[in-house]
Design a protein around this motif. Structure first.
Motif, PDB file in Angstrom:
ATOM      1  N   THR A  22       0.819  -1.215   0.000  1.00 56.34           N
ATOM      2  CA  THR A  22       0.000   0.000   0.000  1.00 56.34           C
ATOM      3  C   THR A  22       0.849   1.260   0.000  1.00 56.34           C
ATOM      4  O   THR A  22       0.326   2.352  -0.226  1.00 56.34           O
ATOM      5  CB  THR A  22      -0.924   0.031   1.224  1.00 56.34           C
ATOM      6  N   GLY A  23       2.140   1.144   0.259  1.00 59.59           N
ATOM      7  CA  GLY A  23       3.014   2.310   0.305  1.00 59.59           C
ATOM      8  C   GLY A  23       4.404   1.915   0.754  1.00 59.59           C
ATOM      9  O   GLY A  23       4.742   0.726   0.830  1.00 59.59           O
ATOM     10  N   LEU A  24       5.207   2.909   1.083  1.00 65.08           N
ATOM     11  CA  LEU A  24       6.620   2.685   1.378  1.00 65.08           C
ATOM     12  C   LEU A  24       6.960   2.770   2.858  1.00 65.08           C
ATOM     13  O   LEU A  24       8.127   2.630   3.231  1.00 65.08           O
ATOM     14  CB  LEU A  24       7.474   3.705   0.610  1.00 65.08           C
ATOM     15  N   VAL A  50      -5.792   0.996   6.992  1.00 62.55           N
ATOM     16  CA  VAL A  50      -4.676   1.412   6.137  1.00 62.55           C
ATOM     17  C   VAL A  50      -5.161   2.381   5.075  1.00 62.55           C
ATOM     18  O   VAL A  50      -6.176   2.140   4.408  1.00 62.55           O
ATOM     19  CB  VAL A  50      -3.996   0.186   5.489  1.00 62.55           C
ATOM     20  N   ILE A  51      -4.431   3.486   4.920  1.00 60.58           N
ATOM     21  CA  ILE A  51      -4.708   4.453   3.867  1.00 60.58           C
ATOM     22  C   ILE A  51      -3.710   4.199   2.742  1.00 60.58           C
ATOM     23  O   ILE A  51      -2.514   4.475   2.900  1.00 60.58           O
ATOM     24  CB  ILE A  51      -4.577   5.901   4.364  1.00 60.58           C
ATOM     25  N   ARG A  70      -8.921   6.856  15.993  1.00 59.51           N
ATOM     26  CA  ARG A  70      -8.879   8.316  16.079  1.00 59.51           C
ATOM     27  C   ARG A  70      -7.461   8.842  15.837  1.00 59.51           C
ATOM     28  O   ARG A  70      -7.273   9.923  15.274  1.00 59.51           O
ATOM     29  CB  ARG A  70      -9.389   8.777  17.450  1.00 59.51           C
ATOM     30  N   ARG A  71      -6.465   8.061  16.229  1.00 58.40           N
ATOM     31  CA  ARG A  71      -5.076   8.508  16.081  1.00 58.40           C
ATOM     32  C   ARG A  71      -4.579   8.395  14.629  1.00 58.40           C
ATOM     33  O   ARG A  71      -3.671   9.118  14.246  1.00 58.40           O
ATOM     34  CB  ARG A  71      -4.168   7.699  17.007  1.00 58.40           C
ATOM     35  N   ILE A  72      -5.182   7.513  13.838  1.00 58.81           N
ATOM     36  CA  ILE A  72      -4.722   7.409  12.453  1.00 58.81           C
ATOM     37  C   ILE A  72      -5.360   8.471  11.566  1.00 58.81           C
ATOM     38  O   ILE A  72      -4.945   8.657  10.432  1.00 58.81           O
ATOM     39  CB  ILE A  72      -4.990   5.997  11.860  1.00 58.81           C
ATOM     40  N   PRO A 121      -5.539  10.434   6.066  1.00 58.92           N
ATOM     41  CA  PRO A 121      -6.499  10.575   4.959  1.00 58.92           C
ATOM     42  C   PRO A 121      -6.387  11.920   4.241  1.00 58.92           C
ATOM     43  O   PRO A 121      -6.442  11.978   3.017  1.00 58.92           O
ATOM     44  CB  PRO A 121      -7.852  10.414   5.654  1.00 58.92           C
ATOM     45  N   LEU A 122      -6.222  13.006   5.005  1.00 61.11           N
ATOM     46  CA  LEU A 122      -6.121  14.313   4.385  1.00 61.11           C
ATOM     47  C   LEU A 122      -4.878  14.416   3.508  1.00 61.11           C
ATOM     48  O   LEU A 122      -4.928  14.951   2.388  1.00 61.11           O
ATOM     49  CB  LEU A 122      -6.097  15.402   5.462  1.00 61.11           C
TER      50      LEU A 122
END
Length: 487
Positions: free
Chosen positions: A12-14, A49-50, A415-417, A437-438
Motif C-alpha cells: 500500500t506504500g513505502l 490502512v490508507i 482516532r489517532r490514524i 487521509p487528508l
C-alpha cells in the motif's frame, strides 16, 4: 534441503512500519535454480490502512481488487511459514532494503517471530540487487545493460526489457519474481562468479573474507583495514563502490562493523565539533549489505586517479592526527539512534527489543488457538504493548462480535490514524509520520495536476479518493471536521 525462495511484494506504500502487503509472489527453486513450486497470495486491504496514491498508480491494484484475498493475519502466517521452511534462502530484487524489513514489521504486528527467517534452521537472506552491481562491475558481458535517457539503469523492469527476462507488466509481484529468477539464471551461467558473490551473504564466509583484508595500520579501536564497499546506494557515478576504512564495531549495536569512507576530501576538514558533517560511516552486518572487497588492483582500478589520491591523502591525515581520529572513531562507535517518545506499538519493533521466552510462548499459543480462545488470551499478555497488538490483530481481521474491551482500544487507535491536527499523526521508528487521509487526498490532487497519467491511473485515483472519503472521517485543512463520510 537448501533452496532459494525468490519473492516480491506489492504494498500500500513505502512506510515499512505502517503499510501492508497487498500481493506476495514467490518461486522456490533448488540450488541450481530449477523451479520447485510457486505461490501467489492476495492480501485483503486492512480497514485502518490508507493506501498511498503513488503506490496505487504504480502497481495498479484497484481498491475493489484489494478487498479480495486473505485477511492480513492469515496471509502473513503463510508468508512466514514459506520463509521459515528449513534451509530457505529468501531473496528478491532490492529486498533487503525494503521488502524484507516491511515483512519484519508485518510479522511483528501479527505476533510472529520477526527474525527467524534470517538465521533459524539454516535459513538466511540474499539480495539480487548488490549481486547485479557486482556483475555490472566485473562480469559486464553477462547482460545487456539498459540506459534510460543516457544513464545506466539497474531497475528490474529496465533490465527485464533489455534482456527479455519476463513478460507482463512490471510491478506485478509474480512478473517481477519471474524476472528475478531468470536474472539469477543468467548470472548462474557464470558459476564461479555466482558462488563467489553469493558467499558474501553467508555470515561465516563474509567474516573470513573481512579478516583476510590486509591491515593498513593500527589505531586505538582496532586493526584498520582498507577495502572497497560495493552498494547500490553509492550510484553509478561512483561505480557503485567506494574505498572504506574499518574503524571497529558499534558499541550499542555489536553486530555492526563501521567503515569510514576515504574518498571524500572534506574528511580532512574535520574538527571535534563537526564530525557528523564531514565524516561518512557505512554500517555493515556480516552476511548482509554491503559487499566489502579487498583492495586488489583488479578492483581498485575502477577508482579514478583523483579518488585514489584523495584516499592516500586521507589515510596520511588520519595517521598524523591521531587524537582527532580517535574522536571520530569514538563518535561513530558510540552513536545510537535517538529514542522516539510515544512511538506506536506497531513501529516499536526495534525500540522495544526482543520478547521474553514467556511472551514468545504465549504468541505461539495464540496462533494455535481458536478465535474464542484468542480473545481470552489477549488479557494474558502482561506486556501492555503485546496486549494492544493482539487486540488490534483481532479487530482488524475478525471484527464481528468482539468484546468491548477490544473494540474500545481499536476505536482509540482509529482516532489517532486520522488526527484532527496533522502534526499529531503517528510516527514510525524513523520519526516519519503515518499517512493520514487528508494527506492522501492532497496527494491525489497533486498527482492529477502534475503527473502524466493514463485513464486507468486516473480511474484508480478516483476510486481511491471515494474509498478514503467513505472509510475515514477526513479533517479539513483548518483542523476541524469538514464532513463525516460513511462513518
Amino acid at each position: 534441503m537448501a533452496s532459494y525462495l525468490f519473492y516480491d511484494i506489492e504494498t500500500t506504500g513505502l512506510n515499512k512500519a505502517f503499510d501492508q502487503v497487498l500481493q506476495f509472489a514467490a518461486i522456490r527453486t533448488d540450488m541450481k535454480l530449477q523451479e520447485i513450486d510457486r505461490h501467489l497470495i492476495g492480501v485483503k486491504l486492512r480497514p485502518d490502512v490508507i493506501p498511498s496514491p503513488l503506490a496505487t498508480i504504480t502497481h495498479r491494484i484497484a481498491i475493489t481488487q484489494s478487498k479480495q484475498g486473505l485477511n492480513e493475519f492469515e496471509a502473513i502466517k503463510q508468508i512466514h511459514q514459506l520463509m521459515n521452511q528449513p534451509g530457505t534462502i529468501s531473496l528478491g530484487y532490492n529486498t533487503l532494503t525494503f521488502d524484507d524489513e516491511l515483512l519484519r514489521f508485518c510479522f511483528h504486528r501479527n505476533l510472529l517471530p520477526p527474525y527467524t527467517h534470517q538465521y533459524n534452521q539454516g535459513c538466511r537472506r540474499m539480495d539480487m540487487l548488490p549481486i547485479t552491481n557486482m556483475y555490472y562491475l566485473y562480469k559486464r558481458e553477462s547482460l545487456n545493460w539498459p540506459e534510460i535517457e543516457g544513464k545506466l539503469s539497474l531497475r528490474l523492469e529496465h533490465l527485464s526489457t533489455a534482456n527479455h527476462l519476463a513478460t507482463g507488466m512490471a510491478h506485478n509481484a509474480l512478473v517481477d519474481v519471474e524476472a528475478t529468477v531468470e536474472l539469477a539464471r543468467r548470472f548462474y551461467s557464470e558459476t564461479k562468479m555466482w558462488h563467489y558473490v553469493t558467499d558474501y551473504f553467508d555470515k561465516e564466509s563474509d567474516r573470513q573474507r573481512l579478516e583476510e583484508i590486509p591491515i593498513n595500520f593500527h589505531s586505538i579501536a582496532c586493526s584498520n583495514r582498507v577495502g572497497l564497499m560495493v552498494s547500490n546506494e553509492l550510484g553509478s557515478v561512483n561505480q557503485y563502490q567506494v574505498p572504506v576504512l574499518l574503524i571497529g564495531n558499534s558499541i550499542p549495536y555489536k553486530n555492526q562493523t563501521l567503515w569510514l569512507r576515504l574518498d571524500l576530501p572534506q574528511l580532512r576538514e574535520t574538527t571535534p565539533d563537526n564530525i557528523p558533517e564531514t565524516t561518512w560511516v557505512m554500517r555493515k552486518k556480516q552476511g548482509e549489505l554491503g559487499i566489502v572487497l579487498p583492495p586488489h588492483e583488479r578492483y581498485w582500478r575502477y577508482l579514478s586517479p583523483e579518488r585514489q589520491a584523495i584516499v592516500e591523502e586521507n589515510q596520511d591525515w588520519l595517521q598524523s592526527h591521531t587524537q582527532l581520529f580517535h574522536k571520530i572513531i569514538c563518535y561513530h562507535r558510540e552513536f545510537s539512534y535517538p529514542w522516539i517518545p510515544d512511538l506506536d506499538i506497531e513501529a516499536a519493533l526495534y525500540q522495544n527489543g526482543f520478547l521474553s521466552e514467556q511472551e514468545q510462548a504465549l504468541c505461539h499459543q495464540f496462533h494455535a488457538a481458536s478465535l474464542a480462545e484468542q480473545i481470552k488470551l489477549v488479557t494474558q499478555f502482561e506486556n501492555i504493548a503485546m496486549r494492544q497488538l493482539a487486540s488490534r490483530l483481532l479487530c482488524r481481521n475478525y471484527p464481528d462480535n468482539l468484546p468491548k474491551m477490544l473494540t474500545q482500544d481499536f476505536a482509540d487507535y482509529w482516532r489517532r490514524i486520522n488526527p484532527q491536527n496533522e502534526a499529531e499523526a503517528l510516527r514510525d521508528y524513523k520519526n516519519q509520520p503515518r499517512l493520514t487521509p487528508l494527506q492522501a487526498l492532497n496527494e491525489i490532487a497533486q498527482l492529477r495536476s502534475q503527473a502524466h497519467l493514463d485513464n486507468q491511473q486516473l480511474n484508480l485515483l478516483t476510486e481511491l479518493e471515494d474509498y478514503i472519503k467513505t472509510q475515514f472521517s477526513v479533517p479539513s485543512c483548518e483542523g476541524e471536521k469538514s464532513r463525516l463520510w460513511g462513518r
